[in-house]
Enzyme design. Structure first.
Site, short mmCIF file in Angstrom:
data_model
loop_
_atom_site.label_atom_id
_atom_site.label_comp_id
_atom_site.label_asym_id
_atom_site.label_seq_id
_atom_site.Cartn_x
_atom_site.Cartn_y
_atom_site.Cartn_z
CG HIS A 52 -2.00 -1.05 1.11
ND1 HIS A 52 -3.30 -0.77 0.78
CD2 HIS A 52 -1.94 -2.40 1.27
CE1 HIS A 52 -4.01 -1.89 0.75
NE2 HIS A 52 -3.21 -2.89 1.06
CG ASP A 109 0.04 9.17 0.78
OD1 ASP A 109 0.07 8.01 1.23
OD2 ASP A 109 -0.74 10.05 1.20
C1 GDG Z 1 -2.05 3.64 3.36
C2 GDG Z 1 -1.06 4.37 2.44
C3 GDG Z 1 -2.81 4.32 0.65
C4 GDG Z 1 -8.29 9.41 8.26
N1 GDG Z 1 -8.54 10.11 9.37
C5 GDG Z 1 -9.74 9.70 9.81
C6 GDG Z 1 -10.21 8.72 8.95
N2 GDG Z 1 -9.29 8.55 8.01
C7 GDG Z 1 -9.43 7.60 6.89
C8 GDG Z 1 -9.60 8.36 5.60
C9 GDG Z 1 -9.07 7.33 4.60
C10 GDG Z 1 -8.00 6.62 5.41
O1 GDG Z 1 -8.27 6.83 6.78
C11 GDG Z 1 -6.61 7.17 5.13
O2 GDG Z 1 -6.18 6.64 3.93
P1 GDG Z 1 -4.93 7.21 3.14
O3 GDG Z 1 -4.93 6.54 1.82
O4 GDG Z 1 -5.09 8.69 2.99
O5 GDG Z 1 -3.64 6.97 4.01
P2 GDG Z 1 -2.94 5.80 4.93
O6 GDG Z 1 -3.70 5.52 6.17
O7 GDG Z 1 -1.55 6.28 5.12
O8 GDG Z 1 -2.98 4.47 4.04
C12 GDG Z 1 -1.85 5.21 1.43
C13 GDG Z 1 -3.66 3.50 1.58
O9 GDG Z 1 -2.85 2.77 2.50
C14 GDG Z 1 -4.54 2.50 0.83
O10 GDG Z 1 -3.81 1.68 -0.02
O11 GDG Z 1 -3.66 5.15 -0.12
O12 GDG Z 1 -0.96 5.82 0.55
O13 GDG Z 1 -0.17 5.18 3.19
O14 GDG Z 1 -10.07 6.41 4.24
O15 GDG Z 1 -10.94 8.70 5.42
N3 GDG Z 1 -11.38 8.10 9.12
C15 GDG Z 1 -12.12 8.45 10.19
N4 GDG Z 1 -11.71 9.39 11.08
C16 GDG Z 1 -10.54 10.05 10.92
O16 GDG Z 1 -10.19 10.93 11.73
N5 GDG Z 1 -13.27 7.84 10.39
#
Ligand code: GDG
Length: 491
Positions: free
Chosen positions: A155, A358
Protein backbone atom coordinates in the site's frame (compact mmCIF):
# COMPACT_ATOMS: atom_id res chain seq x y z
CA UNK A 1 -16.27 -19.46 -5.83
CA UNK A 2 -12.72 -19.56 -4.42
CA UNK A 3 -12.33 -18.19 -0.91
CA UNK A 4 -10.24 -15.10 -0.57
CA UNK A 5 -7.94 -15.16 2.44
CA UNK A 6 -6.84 -11.63 3.30
CA UNK A 7 -3.79 -11.33 5.55
CA UNK A 8 -2.74 -8.01 7.03
CA UNK A 9 -0.98 -6.78 10.11
CA UNK A 10 -4.08 -5.26 11.66
CA UNK A 11 -7.57 -6.71 11.41
CA UNK A 12 -10.45 -4.42 12.32
CA UNK A 13 -13.69 -5.41 13.92
CA UNK A 14 -16.48 -5.39 11.31
CA UNK A 15 -18.74 -4.06 14.10
CA UNK A 16 -16.56 -1.02 14.62
CA UNK A 17 -15.69 0.00 11.09
CA UNK A 18 -14.88 3.52 12.30
CA UNK A 19 -11.19 2.90 12.72
CA UNK A 20 -9.01 5.11 10.54
CA UNK A 21 -6.45 3.84 8.06
CA UNK A 22 -6.37 3.33 4.31
CA UNK A 23 -5.35 -0.34 4.29
CA UNK A 24 -8.15 -1.51 6.55
CA UNK A 25 -10.69 0.49 4.54
CA UNK A 26 -9.52 -1.17 1.30
CA UNK A 27 -9.60 -4.71 2.74
CA UNK A 28 -12.91 -4.13 4.47
CA UNK A 29 -14.52 -3.03 1.19
CA UNK A 30 -13.16 -6.09 -0.63
CA UNK A 31 -14.33 -8.63 1.92
CA UNK A 32 -17.77 -7.05 1.90
CA UNK A 33 -17.96 -8.27 -1.74
CA UNK A 34 -16.26 -11.66 -1.60
CA UNK A 35 -16.41 -14.87 0.36
CA UNK A 36 -13.40 -15.52 2.58
CA UNK A 37 -11.80 -14.46 5.84
CA UNK A 38 -9.34 -11.93 7.23
CA UNK A 39 -6.33 -13.00 9.27
CA UNK A 40 -3.95 -10.92 11.37
CA UNK A 41 -3.35 -9.04 14.62
CA UNK A 42 -6.35 -8.05 16.73
CA UNK A 43 -4.65 -4.95 18.11
CA UNK A 44 -4.26 -6.50 21.59
CA UNK A 45 -1.10 -7.20 23.60
CA UNK A 46 -0.93 -10.54 25.43
CA UNK A 47 2.25 -11.93 26.98
CA UNK A 48 0.84 -15.31 27.99
CA UNK A 49 2.55 -18.43 26.64
CA UNK A 50 0.17 -19.56 23.92
CA UNK A 51 -2.78 -17.22 23.40
CA UNK A 52 -5.60 -18.66 21.32
CA UNK A 53 -6.69 -17.62 17.84
CA UNK A 54 -9.97 -15.72 17.99
CA UNK A 55 -12.60 -16.39 15.34
CA UNK A 56 -15.36 -13.80 14.96
CA UNK A 57 -18.29 -13.71 12.55
CA UNK A 58 -20.21 -10.53 11.85
CA UNK A 59 -22.82 -10.29 9.06
CA UNK A 60 -21.32 -13.23 7.20
CA UNK A 61 -17.73 -11.92 7.48
CA UNK A 62 -15.13 -13.89 9.35
CA UNK A 63 -11.99 -12.63 11.04
CA UNK A 64 -9.31 -14.81 12.60
CA UNK A 65 -6.99 -12.89 14.86
CA UNK A 66 -4.24 -13.25 17.42
CA UNK A 67 -2.51 -10.83 19.78
CA UNK A 68 1.11 -9.68 19.79
CA UNK A 69 3.44 -9.78 22.78
CA UNK A 70 5.04 -6.59 24.10
CA UNK A 71 8.34 -7.53 22.43
CA UNK A 72 6.56 -8.25 19.13
CA UNK A 73 4.88 -4.87 19.33
CA UNK A 74 8.12 -3.02 20.05
CA UNK A 75 10.40 -4.84 17.62
CA UNK A 76 8.20 -6.21 14.82
CA UNK A 77 5.56 -3.43 14.68
CA UNK A 78 7.12 -0.21 15.97
CA UNK A 79 10.65 -1.40 15.21
CA UNK A 80 11.28 -3.10 11.87
CA UNK A 81 7.93 -2.27 10.23
CA UNK A 82 7.56 1.36 11.26
CA UNK A 83 11.09 2.53 12.03
CA UNK A 84 12.87 0.76 9.15
CA UNK A 85 10.57 -0.25 6.29
CA UNK A 86 8.08 2.65 6.50
CA UNK A 87 10.69 5.45 6.43
CA UNK A 88 12.94 3.72 3.86
CA UNK A 89 10.13 2.94 1.42
CA UNK A 90 9.04 6.60 1.76
CA UNK A 91 12.63 7.62 0.97
CA UNK A 92 13.26 8.99 4.50
CA UNK A 93 16.55 7.24 5.24
CA UNK A 94 17.31 10.02 7.73
CA UNK A 95 14.53 8.67 9.98
CA UNK A 96 15.34 4.94 9.69
CA UNK A 97 16.57 3.19 12.84
CA UNK A 98 18.49 0.04 12.07
CA UNK A 99 18.51 -1.58 15.53
CA UNK A 100 19.80 -5.08 16.31
CA UNK A 101 16.99 -7.52 17.05
CA UNK A 102 14.30 -5.80 14.98
CA UNK A 103 14.72 -7.99 11.91
CA UNK A 104 14.81 -11.34 13.70
CA UNK A 105 11.62 -10.48 15.62
CA UNK A 106 10.02 -9.32 12.36
CA UNK A 107 10.72 -12.69 10.74
CA UNK A 108 9.65 -14.58 13.89
CA UNK A 109 6.21 -12.90 13.94
CA UNK A 110 5.73 -13.63 10.23
CA UNK A 111 6.76 -17.24 10.83
CA UNK A 112 4.26 -17.57 13.70
CA UNK A 113 1.41 -15.99 11.73
CA UNK A 114 2.16 -18.41 8.84
CA UNK A 115 2.18 -21.40 11.22
CA UNK A 116 -1.22 -20.41 12.59
CA UNK A 117 -2.69 -19.59 9.19
CA UNK A 118 -1.50 -22.66 7.23
CA UNK A 119 -3.92 -25.20 8.84
CA UNK A 120 -6.87 -22.93 7.94
CA UNK A 121 -6.04 -22.89 4.22
CA UNK A 122 -8.16 -25.04 1.90
CA UNK A 123 -6.97 -26.26 -1.52
CA UNK A 124 -8.97 -23.72 -3.57
CA UNK A 125 -8.14 -20.69 -1.43
CA UNK A 126 -6.39 -17.65 -2.85
CA UNK A 127 -4.17 -15.82 -0.38
CA UNK A 128 -3.71 -12.07 -0.57
CA UNK A 129 -1.13 -10.57 1.80
CA UNK A 130 -1.08 -6.83 2.50
CA UNK A 131 1.66 -4.37 3.23
CA UNK A 132 5.16 -3.96 4.55
CA UNK A 133 4.64 -5.69 7.90
CA UNK A 134 4.27 -9.05 6.19
CA UNK A 135 6.93 -9.17 3.46
CA UNK A 136 8.16 -12.67 4.49
CA UNK A 137 4.68 -14.24 4.77
CA UNK A 138 4.70 -16.11 1.42
CA UNK A 139 8.17 -17.53 2.04
CA UNK A 140 7.06 -18.81 5.45
CA UNK A 141 3.84 -20.30 4.02
CA UNK A 142 5.73 -22.02 1.20
CA UNK A 143 8.09 -23.58 3.76
CA UNK A 144 4.96 -25.16 5.29
CA UNK A 145 3.95 -26.68 1.94
CA UNK A 146 1.25 -24.17 0.91
CA UNK A 147 1.00 -24.23 -2.90
CA UNK A 148 -2.02 -21.93 -3.31
CA UNK A 149 -1.60 -18.67 -5.23
CA UNK A 150 -0.15 -16.06 -2.88
CA UNK A 151 -0.20 -12.41 -3.83
CA UNK A 152 1.25 -9.35 -2.15
CA UNK A 153 -0.02 -5.80 -2.30
CA UNK A 154 2.12 -2.98 -1.04
CA UNK A 155 0.00 0.00 0.00
CA UNK A 156 2.96 2.33 0.47
CA UNK A 157 5.22 3.72 -2.27
CA UNK A 158 8.45 2.07 -3.37
CA UNK A 159 11.29 4.55 -2.91
CA UNK A 160 14.27 4.59 -5.27
CA UNK A 161 16.39 1.41 -5.38
CA UNK A 162 19.29 3.31 -3.76
CA UNK A 163 17.17 3.84 -0.64
CA UNK A 164 16.04 0.21 -0.44
CA UNK A 165 19.64 -0.99 -0.82
CA UNK A 166 20.44 0.81 2.44
CA UNK A 167 18.36 -1.72 4.40
CA UNK A 168 20.94 -4.08 5.93
CA UNK A 169 18.76 -7.10 5.07
CA UNK A 170 18.00 -6.01 1.49
CA UNK A 171 18.95 -9.39 0.00
CA UNK A 172 16.60 -11.20 2.37
CA UNK A 173 13.85 -8.72 1.44
CA UNK A 174 14.37 -9.46 -2.26
CA UNK A 175 14.27 -13.21 -1.59
CA UNK A 176 11.10 -12.89 0.53
CA UNK A 177 9.36 -10.93 -2.24
CA UNK A 178 10.34 -13.55 -4.82
CA UNK A 179 8.14 -16.13 -3.03
CA UNK A 180 4.95 -14.34 -4.15
CA UNK A 181 3.19 -15.10 -7.43
CA UNK A 182 2.17 -11.49 -7.94
CA UNK A 183 3.37 -8.22 -6.43
CA UNK A 184 0.80 -5.45 -6.75
CA UNK A 185 1.85 -1.81 -6.40
CA UNK A 186 -0.03 1.47 -6.53
CA UNK A 187 1.70 3.27 -9.44
CA UNK A 188 3.81 2.80 -12.54
CA UNK A 189 6.59 4.67 -10.82
CA UNK A 190 6.54 2.12 -7.95
CA UNK A 191 6.73 -0.72 -10.50
CA UNK A 192 9.81 0.86 -12.11
CA UNK A 193 11.48 1.34 -8.72
CA UNK A 194 10.86 -2.24 -7.62
CA UNK A 195 12.18 -3.70 -10.87
CA UNK A 196 15.24 -1.49 -10.43
CA UNK A 197 15.68 -2.80 -6.89
CA UNK A 198 15.47 -6.45 -8.01
CA UNK A 199 17.99 -5.76 -10.77
CA UNK A 200 20.46 -4.06 -8.44
CA UNK A 201 20.05 -6.29 -5.38
CA UNK A 202 19.93 -9.83 -6.78
CA UNK A 203 20.48 -9.45 -10.55
CA UNK A 204 16.73 -9.68 -11.30
CA UNK A 205 16.04 -10.03 -15.03
CA UNK A 206 12.99 -8.90 -17.02
CA UNK A 207 11.76 -11.70 -19.26
CA UNK A 208 10.25 -11.37 -22.75
CA UNK A 209 6.94 -12.54 -21.24
CA UNK A 210 6.87 -9.34 -19.13
CA UNK A 211 7.50 -11.28 -15.94
CA UNK A 212 10.63 -10.90 -13.86
CA UNK A 213 13.09 -13.58 -12.80
CA UNK A 214 14.27 -13.06 -9.22
CA UNK A 215 16.69 -15.66 -7.83
CA UNK A 216 15.02 -19.04 -8.55
CA UNK A 217 11.53 -17.63 -9.09
CA UNK A 218 9.56 -15.95 -11.86
CA UNK A 219 6.85 -13.54 -10.80
CA UNK A 220 4.47 -10.85 -12.02
CA UNK A 221 4.63 -7.24 -10.91
CA UNK A 222 1.66 -5.01 -11.69
CA UNK A 223 0.14 -1.63 -10.98
CA UNK A 224 -3.30 -1.73 -9.31
CA UNK A 225 -4.28 1.72 -8.00
CA UNK A 226 -6.41 1.25 -4.91
CA UNK A 227 -9.87 2.84 -4.96
CA UNK A 228 -12.76 3.73 -2.65
CA UNK A 229 -16.40 2.69 -2.72
CA UNK A 230 -18.01 5.95 -3.98
CA UNK A 231 -21.43 4.74 -2.77
CA UNK A 232 -20.14 5.16 0.82
CA UNK A 233 -19.85 8.90 0.16
CA UNK A 234 -22.78 9.60 -2.16
CA UNK A 235 -25.59 12.02 -1.18
CA UNK A 236 -29.22 11.39 -2.07
CA UNK A 237 -31.09 14.28 -3.82
CA UNK A 238 -33.02 15.21 -0.63
CA UNK A 239 -29.91 15.19 1.53
CA UNK A 240 -28.09 17.36 -1.00
CA UNK A 241 -30.95 19.85 -1.10
CA UNK A 242 -31.03 20.09 2.70
CA UNK A 243 -27.29 20.71 2.86
CA UNK A 244 -27.47 23.47 0.25
CA UNK A 245 -30.28 25.18 2.13
CA UNK A 246 -28.35 24.98 5.41
CA UNK A 247 -25.17 26.45 3.89
CA UNK A 248 -25.02 30.02 5.18
CA UNK A 249 -21.39 30.52 6.12
CA UNK A 250 -19.37 33.23 4.39
CA UNK A 251 -16.17 31.48 5.35
CA UNK A 252 -14.65 28.96 2.93
CA UNK A 253 -13.38 25.87 4.66
CA UNK A 254 -10.18 24.18 3.47
CA UNK A 255 -10.14 20.60 4.71
CA UNK A 256 -7.17 18.35 5.52
CA UNK A 257 -7.57 14.79 6.83
CA UNK A 258 -4.33 12.90 7.38
CA UNK A 259 -3.00 10.49 9.97
CA UNK A 260 -0.43 12.48 11.91
CA UNK A 261 2.51 11.13 9.93
CA UNK A 262 5.73 12.83 8.80
CA UNK A 263 5.08 11.65 5.21
CA UNK A 264 1.87 13.66 4.92
CA UNK A 265 3.57 17.07 4.49
CA UNK A 266 1.64 18.77 7.31
CA UNK A 267 4.31 21.27 8.45
CA UNK A 268 4.71 22.39 4.82
CA UNK A 269 0.92 22.80 4.57
CA UNK A 270 0.75 24.91 7.75
CA UNK A 271 3.74 27.06 6.81
CA UNK A 272 2.36 27.79 3.35
CA UNK A 273 -1.03 28.64 4.86
CA UNK A 274 0.65 31.20 7.11
CA UNK A 275 2.51 32.61 4.13
CA UNK A 276 -0.73 32.78 2.14
CA UNK A 277 -2.43 34.83 4.87
CA UNK A 278 0.53 37.14 4.93
CA UNK A 279 0.71 37.63 1.14
CA UNK A 280 -3.05 37.85 0.56
CA UNK A 281 -4.50 39.74 3.56
CA UNK A 282 -7.81 40.09 1.71
CA UNK A 283 -8.42 36.40 2.46
CA UNK A 284 -8.16 36.83 6.24
CA UNK A 285 -11.53 36.11 7.92
CA UNK A 286 -12.71 34.58 4.62
CA UNK A 287 -11.05 31.17 4.92
CA UNK A 288 -10.32 28.63 7.62
CA UNK A 289 -8.12 25.55 7.52
CA UNK A 290 -9.65 22.58 9.36
CA UNK A 291 -6.96 19.96 9.75
CA UNK A 292 -7.89 16.61 11.28
CA UNK A 293 -4.78 14.65 12.21
CA UNK A 294 -5.69 11.50 14.17
CA UNK A 295 -2.85 10.11 16.27
CA UNK A 296 -0.83 7.14 15.01
CA UNK A 297 2.32 5.23 16.17
CA UNK A 298 2.82 7.77 18.92
CA UNK A 299 5.65 5.94 20.64
CA UNK A 300 7.92 6.24 17.61
CA UNK A 301 10.14 9.28 18.18
CA UNK A 302 9.67 10.80 14.73
CA UNK A 303 5.90 10.89 15.32
CA UNK A 304 6.24 12.68 18.66
CA UNK A 305 8.47 15.26 16.93
CA UNK A 306 5.97 16.02 14.20
CA UNK A 307 3.16 16.39 16.74
CA UNK A 308 5.12 19.02 18.67
CA UNK A 309 6.08 20.83 15.47
CA UNK A 310 2.48 21.05 14.26
CA UNK A 311 1.16 22.27 17.59
CA UNK A 312 3.72 25.02 17.59
CA UNK A 313 3.02 26.02 13.95
CA UNK A 314 -0.75 26.09 14.46
CA UNK A 315 -0.30 28.10 17.66
CA UNK A 316 1.96 30.66 16.06
CA UNK A 317 -0.27 31.15 12.97
CA UNK A 318 -3.40 31.48 15.10
CA UNK A 319 -1.56 33.81 17.48
CA UNK A 320 -0.30 36.00 14.66
CA UNK A 321 -3.41 36.25 12.44
CA UNK A 322 -6.33 35.21 14.68
CA UNK A 323 -9.07 37.59 15.83
CA UNK A 324 -11.63 37.39 18.59
CA UNK A 325 -14.18 36.02 16.11
CA UNK A 326 -11.88 34.19 13.66
CA UNK A 327 -9.40 31.35 14.21
CA UNK A 328 -7.38 30.68 11.02
CA UNK A 329 -6.52 27.00 11.77
CA UNK A 330 -8.71 24.42 13.50
CA UNK A 331 -6.18 21.75 14.30
CA UNK A 332 -7.89 18.62 15.63
CA UNK A 333 -5.68 15.81 16.87
CA UNK A 334 -8.48 13.23 17.13
CA UNK A 335 -10.24 10.64 14.99
CA UNK A 336 -13.61 11.75 13.66
CA UNK A 337 -16.39 9.16 13.25
CA UNK A 338 -16.52 7.79 9.71
CA UNK A 339 -20.19 8.78 9.41
CA UNK A 340 -19.21 12.45 9.82
CA UNK A 341 -16.51 12.44 7.14
CA UNK A 342 -18.97 12.87 4.27
CA UNK A 343 -20.47 16.09 5.58
CA UNK A 344 -17.09 17.56 6.38
CA UNK A 345 -15.77 16.84 2.88
CA UNK A 346 -18.96 18.12 1.30
CA UNK A 347 -18.99 21.41 3.16
CA UNK A 348 -15.35 22.23 2.34
CA UNK A 349 -14.50 24.47 -0.60
CA UNK A 350 -11.04 22.94 -0.93
CA UNK A 351 -9.59 19.47 -0.24
CA UNK A 352 -5.90 20.07 0.57
CA UNK A 353 -3.77 16.93 0.24
CA UNK A 354 -0.03 17.59 0.35
CA UNK A 355 1.96 14.42 1.21
CA UNK A 356 5.70 14.42 0.55
CA UNK A 357 5.27 10.84 -0.67
CA UNK A 358 2.20 8.59 -0.45
CA UNK A 359 1.26 5.18 -1.84
CA UNK A 360 -2.09 6.39 -3.16
CA UNK A 361 -4.05 8.66 -0.75
CA UNK A 362 -7.69 7.72 -0.36
CA UNK A 363 -8.62 11.07 1.20
CA UNK A 364 -8.16 12.70 -2.24
CA UNK A 365 -10.64 10.24 -3.78
CA UNK A 366 -13.10 10.53 -0.90
CA UNK A 367 -13.12 14.33 -1.21
CA UNK A 368 -13.99 14.09 -4.93
CA UNK A 369 -16.74 11.52 -4.31
CA UNK A 370 -18.46 13.82 -1.77
CA UNK A 371 -18.66 16.98 -3.85
CA UNK A 372 -21.88 18.48 -5.20
CA UNK A 373 -21.49 18.20 -9.01
CA UNK A 374 -23.53 21.40 -9.39
CA UNK A 375 -21.09 23.41 -7.23
CA UNK A 376 -18.01 21.28 -6.52
CA UNK A 377 -15.02 22.14 -4.41
CA UNK A 378 -11.44 21.94 -5.70
CA UNK A 379 -8.91 19.22 -4.92
CA UNK A 380 -5.34 20.39 -4.41
CA UNK A 381 -3.09 17.34 -4.62
CA UNK A 382 0.61 16.75 -4.15
CA UNK A 383 2.24 15.47 -7.30
CA UNK A 384 4.07 12.97 -5.06
CA UNK A 385 0.89 11.18 -3.97
CA UNK A 386 0.26 7.98 -5.93
CA UNK A 387 -3.22 9.36 -6.68
CA UNK A 388 -1.65 12.10 -8.84
CA UNK A 389 -0.96 9.51 -11.60
CA UNK A 390 -4.72 9.12 -11.97
CA UNK A 391 -6.08 12.48 -10.76
CA UNK A 392 -4.23 14.83 -13.10
CA UNK A 393 -7.25 17.16 -13.27
CA UNK A 394 -6.66 18.21 -9.65
CA UNK A 395 -4.56 21.32 -8.93
CA UNK A 396 -1.22 19.51 -8.71
CA UNK A 397 1.41 21.03 -6.40
CA UNK A 398 4.94 20.42 -5.20
CA UNK A 399 4.74 20.19 -1.38
CA UNK A 400 8.47 20.92 -0.97
CA UNK A 401 8.01 24.34 -2.57
CA UNK A 402 6.04 26.67 -0.26
CA UNK A 403 5.56 29.20 -3.07
CA UNK A 404 3.93 26.54 -5.19
CA UNK A 405 1.62 25.58 -2.30
CA UNK A 406 0.63 29.24 -1.87
CA UNK A 407 0.07 29.56 -5.61
CA UNK A 408 -2.05 26.37 -5.70
CA UNK A 409 -4.23 27.63 -2.87
CA UNK A 410 -4.88 30.90 -4.64
CA UNK A 411 -5.72 29.15 -7.93
CA UNK A 412 -8.16 26.86 -6.11
CA UNK A 413 -9.85 29.68 -4.17
CA UNK A 414 -10.32 31.78 -7.28
CA UNK A 415 -11.36 29.04 -9.69
CA UNK A 416 -14.63 29.87 -11.50
CA UNK A 417 -17.57 27.48 -11.31
CA UNK A 418 -17.23 26.37 -14.92
CA UNK A 419 -13.65 25.19 -14.45
CA UNK A 420 -14.41 23.61 -11.06
CA UNK A 421 -17.25 21.62 -12.61
CA UNK A 422 -15.20 20.49 -15.61
CA UNK A 423 -12.31 19.31 -13.43
CA UNK A 424 -14.63 17.63 -10.95
CA UNK A 425 -16.46 15.70 -13.70
CA UNK A 426 -13.16 14.28 -14.97
CA UNK A 427 -11.99 13.37 -11.49
CA UNK A 428 -15.27 11.78 -10.44
CA UNK A 429 -15.28 9.64 -13.57
CA UNK A 430 -11.87 8.23 -12.65
CA UNK A 431 -12.78 7.72 -8.97
CA UNK A 432 -15.88 5.78 -10.03
CA UNK A 433 -14.21 3.68 -12.72
CA UNK A 434 -11.26 2.70 -10.57
CA UNK A 435 -13.26 2.00 -7.41
CA UNK A 436 -12.43 -0.54 -4.72
CA UNK A 437 -14.35 -3.22 -6.55
CA UNK A 438 -12.36 -2.74 -9.77
CA UNK A 439 -9.15 -2.78 -7.72
CA UNK A 440 -9.84 -6.06 -5.97
CA UNK A 441 -11.29 -7.83 -8.99
CA UNK A 442 -8.41 -6.90 -11.28
CA UNK A 443 -5.90 -7.94 -8.64
CA UNK A 444 -7.67 -11.22 -7.92
CA UNK A 445 -7.85 -12.12 -11.59
CA UNK A 446 -4.14 -11.34 -12.13
CA UNK A 447 -3.24 -13.38 -9.07
CA UNK A 448 -5.09 -16.46 -10.33
CA UNK A 449 -3.18 -16.21 -13.61
CA UNK A 450 0.15 -15.72 -11.87
CA UNK A 451 -0.53 -18.76 -9.65
CA UNK A 452 -1.23 -20.89 -12.72
CA UNK A 453 2.01 -19.76 -14.35
CA UNK A 454 4.04 -20.81 -11.30
CA UNK A 455 2.42 -24.22 -11.09
CA UNK A 456 2.86 -24.74 -14.85
CA UNK A 457 6.63 -24.19 -14.40
CA UNK A 458 6.88 -26.75 -11.58
CA UNK A 459 8.65 -30.08 -12.32
CA UNK A 460 6.25 -32.46 -14.14
CA UNK A 461 7.03 -35.26 -11.65
CA UNK A 462 5.29 -33.43 -8.81
CA UNK A 463 1.79 -34.89 -8.78
CA UNK A 464 0.72 -32.57 -5.93
CA UNK A 465 1.66 -29.56 -8.06
CA UNK A 466 -0.20 -31.06 -11.04
CA UNK A 467 -3.34 -31.47 -8.96
CA UNK A 468 -3.01 -27.96 -7.59
CA UNK A 469 -2.75 -26.58 -11.15
CA UNK A 470 -5.84 -28.48 -12.29
CA UNK A 471 -7.79 -27.18 -9.33
CA UNK A 472 -6.65 -23.64 -9.95
CA UNK A 473 -7.52 -23.77 -13.66
CA UNK A 474 -11.03 -24.91 -12.89
CA UNK A 475 -11.45 -22.30 -10.11
CA UNK A 476 -10.13 -19.59 -12.45
CA UNK A 477 -12.81 -20.46 -15.02
CA UNK A 478 -15.55 -20.17 -12.39
CA UNK A 479 -14.19 -16.85 -11.07
CA UNK A 480 -13.42 -15.23 -14.41
CA UNK A 481 -14.24 -11.54 -13.91
CA UNK A 482 -15.50 -9.27 -16.69
CA UNK A 483 -12.65 -8.30 -19.00
CA UNK A 484 -12.86 -4.55 -18.17
CA UNK A 485 -11.21 -5.33 -14.83
CA UNK A 486 -8.25 -7.04 -16.45
CA UNK A 487 -7.41 -3.86 -18.36
CA UNK A 488 -5.75 -2.33 -15.30
CA UNK A 489 -3.16 -5.04 -15.08
CA UNK A 490 0.32 -4.21 -16.25
CA UNK A 491 2.79 -7.04 -15.89
C1 GDG B 1 -2.05 3.64 3.36
C2 GDG B 1 -1.06 4.37 2.44
C3 GDG B 1 -2.81 4.32 0.65
C4 GDG B 1 -8.29 9.41 8.26
N1 GDG B 1 -8.54 10.11 9.37
C5 GDG B 1 -9.74 9.70 9.81
C6 GDG B 1 -10.21 8.72 8.95
N2 GDG B 1 -9.29 8.55 8.01
C7 GDG B 1 -9.43 7.60 6.89
C8 GDG B 1 -9.60 8.36 5.60
C9 GDG B 1 -9.07 7.33 4.60
C10 GDG B 1 -8.00 6.62 5.41
O1 GDG B 1 -8.27 6.83 6.78
C11 GDG B 1 -6.61 7.17 5.13
O2 GDG B 1 -6.18 6.64 3.93
P1 GDG B 1 -4.93 7.21 3.14
O3 GDG B 1 -4.93 6.54 1.82
O4 GDG B 1 -5.09 8.69 2.99
O5 GDG B 1 -3.64 6.97 4.01
P2 GDG B 1 -2.94 5.80 4.93
O6 GDG B 1 -3.70 5.52 6.17
O7 GDG B 1 -1.55 6.28 5.12
O8 GDG B 1 -2.98 4.47 4.04
C12 GDG B 1 -1.85 5.21 1.43
C13 GDG B 1 -3.66 3.50 1.58
O9 GDG B 1 -2.85 2.77 2.50
C14 GDG B 1 -4.54 2.50 0.83
O10 GDG B 1 -3.81 1.68 -0.02
O11 GDG B 1 -3.66 5.15 -0.12
O12 GDG B 1 -0.96 5.82 0.55
O13 GDG B 1 -0.17 5.18 3.19
O14 GDG B 1 -10.07 6.41 4.24
O15 GDG B 1 -10.94 8.70 5.42
N3 GDG B 1 -11.38 8.10 9.12
C15 GDG B 1 -12.12 8.45 10.19
N4 GDG B 1 -11.71 9.39 11.08
C16 GDG B 1 -10.54 10.05 10.92
O16 GDG B 1 -10.19 10.93 11.73
N5 GDG B 1 -13.27 7.84 10.39
Amino acid sequence: MARLVMVSNRVIDFNVAQQAGGVTVAIYNTLAQQNGFWFGWDGQIDNSDSPELKVARVDGHTTVTEPLTTDDYNEYYLGYSNSVLWPVFHNRLDLAQFEAGYYSRYVAVNERFARHLAPLIEPDDVIWVHDYHLLPMALELRKLGIENPIGYFLHIPVGPAQALLAIPEYKEIAKALSAYDLIGLQTQSDVRNLIDFFQQSVFGRLLPSGRIRVLEAELDIGCFPVGIDPADFAFGPDEAEELRAAETSEINRIIGIDRLDYTKGLPQKFKSYGRFLEEYPEYRRRIVLSQFAPPTRESVEAYADIKAELESLAGSINGRFGELDWVPINYIHRTIPRAELRDVYRSSRIGWVTPLMDGMNLVAKEYIACQDPADPGVLILSKFAGAAEQLAAAVLVNPYDLNDLVHGLRIALEMPLEERSARHAQLLDIVRKSDSNAWSRSYFSALMKAGQRRLARAPKSSSEMGKALERLQSTAKKNNPPSRFAANVVT
